[in-house]
Design a protein around this motif. Structure first.
Motif, short mmCIF file in Angstrom:
data_model
loop_
_atom_site.label_atom_id
_atom_site.label_comp_id
_atom_site.label_asym_id
_atom_site.label_seq_id
_atom_site.Cartn_x
_atom_site.Cartn_y
_atom_site.Cartn_z
N VAL A 1 2.05 20.93 10.74
CA VAL A 1 1.87 20.61 9.32
C VAL A 1 2.98 19.66 8.88
CG1 VAL A 1 1.69 21.50 6.97
CG2 VAL A 1 0.82 22.86 8.88
N PHE A 2 2.59 18.49 8.40
CA PHE A 2 3.52 17.54 7.80
C PHE A 2 3.35 17.61 6.28
CE2 PHE A 2 3.55 14.47 11.65
CZ PHE A 2 4.51 15.25 12.27
N ALA A 3 4.47 17.56 5.56
CA ALA A 3 4.44 17.64 4.10
C ALA A 3 5.18 16.46 3.50
CB ALA A 3 5.05 18.95 3.62
N PRO B 1 -0.65 10.20 12.33
CA PRO B 1 -0.80 10.62 10.93
C PRO B 1 -0.83 9.52 9.88
CG PRO B 1 0.53 12.22 12.09
CD PRO B 1 0.29 11.08 13.06
N PRO B 2 0.07 8.51 9.89
CA PRO B 2 -0.03 7.48 8.84
C PRO B 2 -1.36 6.72 8.88
CG PRO B 2 2.12 7.42 9.87
CD PRO B 2 1.29 8.32 10.72
N GLU C 1 3.33 4.16 -2.85
CA GLU C 1 3.87 5.51 -2.62
C GLU C 1 4.68 5.56 -1.33
OE1 GLU C 1 2.38 10.14 -2.86
OE2 GLU C 1 0.91 8.53 -2.62
N THR C 2 5.79 6.29 -1.37
CA THR C 2 6.60 6.53 -0.18
C THR C 2 6.28 7.90 0.38
OG1 THR C 2 8.40 5.10 -0.91
CG2 THR C 2 8.94 6.77 0.72
N PHE C 3 5.93 7.94 1.66
CA PHE C 3 5.64 9.18 2.37
C PHE C 3 6.85 9.52 3.25
CE2 PHE C 3 1.55 7.70 1.08
CZ PHE C 3 0.71 8.81 1.00
N LEU D 1 0.82 -1.21 0.00
CA LEU D 1 0.00 0.00 0.00
C LEU D 1 0.85 1.26 0.00
CD1 LEU D 1 -2.67 1.55 0.33
CD2 LEU D 1 -2.60 1.01 2.78
N SER D 2 1.79 1.36 0.93
CA SER D 2 2.59 2.57 1.06
C SER D 2 3.80 2.28 1.93
CB SER D 2 1.77 3.72 1.66
OG SER D 2 1.22 3.33 2.91
#
Length: 236
Positions: free
Chosen positions: A185-187, A142-143, A170-172, A84-85
């Protein structure tokens, strides 16, 4: 740049209900990692999960199967897990685990929680879990929040798994943006401030919707966290 502490695996278990696909969430004790949070089954990759010369993701698959069995009593096979990620925490935290997220259809069987490690479990629609978080009834990290948000439009467990299987993993790689305090705020890659080229300028943080793709809007890929009111913004 701080080094990664290790690798971990998380498994998003899905089952169907009359109202749509539900996910399994587990409540962690207040002491320990993710204290008090509700999370998906998972944990660290152990040495026994590894094979020499093998990709890190393969070890994470084994860890995901093992941790799911240990934490819930549900038996999965490696082939059940759909990538998934991959999540990489910000550099300013002391223990940074690269965590692979997988999705799988929940097998039949009763949940048997690992005593001492977990307090409770719930099967919830993703939107229900997000509502509980917003109302202060369920603590999410958050994840978990972003993953739940990504599942809110799926009509069934099979539809969710088909969508995930057809998408790129996708890599976050998370970065914390300065200048928005007291809001956090995380980006991630794709946000115009991700590389530090643009300073924080503040902004509203009251909703929880994803911004529509629009070339006229600033490039956004971020999670805005104002107390329990969180909003995922993505314009590209």
């Amino acid at each position: 740049m701080s080094e990664l502490t290790g690798t971990a695996a998380t498994v998003v278990l899905l089952r169907d209900s009359d109202a749509g696909p539900e996910v399994l969430l587990l409540e962690r004790p207040t002491a320990g990692s993710f204290g008090g949070a509700w999370v998906f089954p998972g944990g660290r990759v152990d040495p026994a999960d590894r094979a020499e010369g093998e990709a890190e993701e393969s070890a994470a698959v084994r860890a995901g199967v093992r941790e799911t069995a240990e934490e819930t009593g549900l038996a999965l096979r490696a082939g059940d897990l759909v990538p998934l990620s991959c999540w990489i925490p910000p550099e300013n935290i002391p223990r940074r685990y690269q965590t692979w997220f997988f999705a799988a259809k929940a097998p039949a069987g009763d949940i048997r929680l690992n005593p001492g490690e977990l307090l409770n479990h719930r099967w919830l629609l993703p939107a229900e879990a997000l509502d509980r978080h917003r109302n202060g009834l369920m603590q999410l990290v958050p994840p978990t929040w972003v993953t739940l948000h990504s599942l809110t439009a799926d009509a069934s467990a099979d539809a969710a798994l088909a969508r995930i299987a057809g998408a790129e993993t996708e890599t976050f790689r998370t970065r914390s943006l300065a200048g928005y305090e007291p809001v956090t705020v995380f980006a991630w890659e794709g946000d115009e401030e991700y590389d530090g080229a643009v300073g924080g300028v503040g902004g509203s943080a009251g909703g929880s919707s994803i911004a529509a793709s629009d070339a006229s809007l600033p490039a956004r890929h971020r999670l805005v966290m104002d107390k329990t009111f969180w909003r995922y913004e993505r314009t590209r």
